[in-house]
Design an enzyme around this catalytic site. Structure first.
Site, PDB file in Angstrom:
ATOM      1  N   ASP A  46     -21.201  25.454  -9.949  1.00 36.94           N
ATOM      2  CA  ASP A  46     -20.205  26.191 -10.718  1.00 36.94           C
ATOM      3  C   ASP A  46     -20.258  27.663 -10.322  1.00 36.94           C
ATOM      4  O   ASP A  46     -21.234  28.354 -10.612  1.00 36.94           O
ATOM      5  CB  ASP A  46     -20.517  26.019 -12.205  1.00 36.94           C
ATOM      6  CG  ASP A  46     -19.551  26.730 -13.126  1.00 36.94           C
ATOM      7  OD1 ASP A  46     -18.663  27.468 -12.638  1.00 36.94           O
ATOM      8  OD2 ASP A  46     -19.687  26.556 -14.354  1.00 36.94           O
ATOM      9  N   ILE A  47     -19.225  28.137  -9.667  1.00 36.70           N
ATOM     10  CA  ILE A  47     -19.193  29.517  -9.171  1.00 36.70           C
ATOM     11  C   ILE A  47     -19.297  30.537 -10.305  1.00 36.70           C
ATOM     12  O   ILE A  47     -19.773  31.649 -10.093  1.00 36.70           O
ATOM     13  CB  ILE A  47     -17.932  29.748  -8.305  1.00 36.70           C
ATOM     14  CG1 ILE A  47     -18.098  30.992  -7.412  1.00 36.70           C
ATOM     15  CG2 ILE A  47     -16.673  29.825  -9.167  1.00 36.70           C
ATOM     16  CD1 ILE A  47     -17.030  31.115  -6.333  1.00 36.70           C
ATOM     17  N   ASN A  92      -3.703  32.641  -8.149  1.00 42.68           N
ATOM     18  CA  ASN A  92      -2.278  32.507  -7.856  1.00 42.68           C
ATOM     19  C   ASN A  92      -1.708  33.930  -7.809  1.00 42.68           C
ATOM     20  O   ASN A  92      -2.369  34.877  -8.233  1.00 42.68           O
ATOM     21  CB  ASN A  92      -1.580  31.603  -8.885  1.00 42.68           C
ATOM     22  CG  ASN A  92      -1.648  32.166 -10.289  1.00 42.68           C
ATOM     23  OD1 ASN A  92      -1.173  33.268 -10.553  1.00 42.68           O
ATOM     24  ND2 ASN A  92      -2.236  31.407 -11.199  1.00 42.68           N
ATOM     25  N   GLY A 147      -7.870  24.679 -11.904  1.00 39.51           N
ATOM     26  CA  GLY A 147      -8.970  24.674 -10.957  1.00 39.51           C
ATOM     27  C   GLY A 147      -9.942  25.823 -11.148  1.00 39.51           C
ATOM     28  O   GLY A 147     -10.243  26.245 -12.266  1.00 39.51           O
ATOM     29  N   ASP A 175      -9.566  28.931 -10.536  1.00 38.55           N
ATOM     30  CA  ASP A 175      -8.921  30.100 -11.146  1.00 38.55           C
ATOM     31  C   ASP A 175      -9.032  30.034 -12.668  1.00 38.55           C
ATOM     32  O   ASP A 175      -9.452  30.993 -13.327  1.00 38.55           O
ATOM     33  CB  ASP A 175      -7.458  30.145 -10.696  1.00 38.55           C
ATOM     34  CG  ASP A 175      -6.725  31.421 -11.084  1.00 38.55           C
ATOM     35  OD1 ASP A 175      -7.381  32.419 -11.442  1.00 38.55           O
ATOM     36  OD2 ASP A 175      -5.481  31.420 -11.006  1.00 38.55           O
ATOM     37  N   SER A 187      -7.663  27.249  -1.541  1.00 39.22           N
ATOM     38  CA  SER A 187      -6.432  26.484  -1.265  1.00 39.22           C
ATOM     39  C   SER A 187      -6.610  24.973  -1.192  1.00 39.22           C
ATOM     40  O   SER A 187      -5.650  24.261  -0.927  1.00 39.22           O
ATOM     41  CB  SER A 187      -5.733  26.970   0.014  1.00 39.22           C
ATOM     42  OG  SER A 187      -5.077  28.195  -0.212  1.00 39.22           O
ATOM     43  N   GLY A 235      -7.450  22.889  -3.661  1.00 38.66           N
ATOM     44  CA  GLY A 235      -7.136  22.188  -4.906  1.00 38.66           C
ATOM     45  C   GLY A 235      -5.650  21.903  -4.987  1.00 38.66           C
ATOM     46  O   GLY A 235      -5.082  21.233  -4.119  1.00 38.66           O
ATOM     47  N   TYR A 292      -3.216  23.634  -4.260  1.00 35.94           N
ATOM     48  CA  TYR A 292      -2.433  24.129  -3.119  1.00 35.94           C
ATOM     49  C   TYR A 292      -2.437  23.144  -1.953  1.00 35.94           C
ATOM     50  O   TYR A 292      -1.689  23.320  -0.994  1.00 35.94           O
ATOM     51  CB  TYR A 292      -2.931  25.500  -2.672  1.00 35.94           C
ATOM     52  CG  TYR A 292      -2.454  26.646  -3.547  1.00 35.94           C
ATOM     53  CD1 TYR A 292      -1.897  26.435  -4.808  1.00 35.94           C
ATOM     54  CD2 TYR A 292      -2.556  27.949  -3.112  1.00 35.94           C
ATOM     55  CE1 TYR A 292      -1.461  27.486  -5.596  1.00 35.94           C
ATOM     56  CE2 TYR A 292      -2.119  29.017  -3.896  1.00 35.94           C
ATOM     57  CZ  TYR A 292      -1.574  28.771  -5.132  1.00 35.94           C
ATOM     58  OH  TYR A 292      -1.138  29.821  -5.908  1.00 35.94           O
TER      59      TYR A 292
END
Length: 175
Positions: A11-12, A25, A33, A35, A122, A124, A126
């Site tokens: 987990d970032i 975005n 996700g 974000d 990108s 996820g 995207y």
């Protein structure tokens, strides 16, 4: 290249690094996700900072990056970068994705940060294919570290083992 990027599964939002990168975005106001996870973990201060950036600079175009406070995260700052939406590879997606990584690294260096953690930008919603995105990420980051290396630690933080395995394999092919 003095620093060898590391791959971790996790987990970032929990990492104690100077800066984490948010796969944002263009509005910078949170989403799904990673974000959404970053915005939820950071709390209202991050959203307020993003609204201020949006008001001052407008939306963040794909490939660009902006920096904000980290709110309630253990990191010192968040770099928000917008990766490309995958359209089959014929709309400059590779260059835009490379720019997202490069601009994030340059912003971290310009602010004298020593450690940075990247998600798989990108890949996820995207829709960027994981293998191709990882190749671009590894190539761009290792090229940056070879030419200009103010960083002491670079992490690729993967959400699943499949993605982590791709990054590990690609990094093993770099000296």
């Amino acid at each position: 290249m003095a620093v060898q990027p590391e791959v971790i599964l996790g987990d970032i939002t929990t990492l104690e690094v100077d800066v984490i990168v948010n796969a944002a975005n263009p509005s910078l106001l949170g989403g799904g996700g990673v974000d959404g996870a970053i915005h939820r973990a950071a709390g209202p201060a991050l959203l307020a900072a993003c609204k201020q950036v949006l008001q001052q600079q407008g939306e963040c175009p794909p490939g660009h990056a902006v920096i904000t406070i980290a709110g309630d995260l253990p990191a010192s700052a968040v770099i928000h970068t917008v990766g490309p939406v995958w359209h089959g590879g014929d709309r400059m997606e590779a260059q835009t994705l490379a720019d997202a990584y490069k601009n994030s690294l340059q912003l971290a260096a310009a602010n004298n940060y020593r450690s940075i953690a990247f998600p798989a930008i990108s890949t996820g919603v995207y829709g960027y294919p994981k293998e191709e995105a990882a190749e671009i990420a590894v190539r761009t980051v290792t090229a940056f570290l070879t030419r200009y290396n103010p960083l002491e630690r670079v992490l690729f933080v993967c959400f699943d083992e499949e993605t982590a395995a791709i990054y590990r394999r690609l990094l093993a092919s770099y000296p």
